[in-house]
Design an enzyme around this catalytic site. Sequence first.
Site: not given
Length: 335
Positions: A101, A142
Amino acid sequence: MLHWFQNDAFPLYLAPMAGVTDVVFRQICKELGADVMVTEFVSAEGIMQADDRTRKYTEFTDEQRPVGVQLFGADGERMGEAARKVVDWKRPDFIDINFGCPVNKVVSKNGGSSLLKDCPVLESVASGVAKACEGIVPVTAKIRIGWDEQSVNAVEVCKILEGAGMQAISIHGRTRSQGYGGEANWEVIDACARAVSVPVVGNGDIATGEDVEKRRTETAVSGVMIGRAAMQNPWVFRQAKHYLATGEQMAPVPLEERWKLVIRHCRMAAESRRYGTERHAIMAMRARLMAYCKGFPGAKELRQRLCKVESVAEVEGIAESSLATAAGEPIEARA
């Protein structure tokens, strides 16, 4: 291996997107062909504090499986405890760790992509969650390809994550400093896929079946993840699968069918418990509605009207006038 990669399957993931991939939108994308779901990212600290608002982000239905809950944080032990709490609540198919993020409020808490600059902490977080979930649910991660162009370290990070027990890795082909600008670097994604033995899922600039086929044939990835393209065109999953199976593009989705889905999405959002009142639900949907109408006839005027809606009835009225004006002609989705 995670079962959705078995038998040479090439799964299409719906990328986790804050404020977008809630339980309602995931249901829509699942119906349209998405194979694997990941929730919006959830604060591990929020989970530990038993915050009801945070817990809502972990909601999913059995129809959406396989589905993972994505956590972010920088303390491996606390992250592990939070993961176990989520597993006890919902028993997701996997836990996913957010190391990608780029948003300041996450990065400033030493979460998300900030850990790409601190591999020892990244490794401790991955190990902490993997150990807490060992033998219960698999853990994946991720990442982005690096913090900036001067520190593209995704291959190194992937090797660390594999060693820490991650069973799959999703990679967004941009650096944190790029945000969502520029082109995704699929050469780095490919290098990562060739450097580790766990499945690597590529993410970035996937908007059509041709894009999916190109990455499947030209890189070593085991699947792809579709994000922003699905916001505008959730049919992308169905279209991609049709192209992979036949080599042919599907006919454009008619405007009437598009509006039908938009209205259904609004109704489902209004009926969900997440937003409270219908007014709050539809106000929260405004940005989504403006994304949906890109490429619609008279899109500029539609956006001006949709950014003010407060009820499902208003959206239905706008749809009626749009269809009357366009006479139901099919449209192409445009980026």
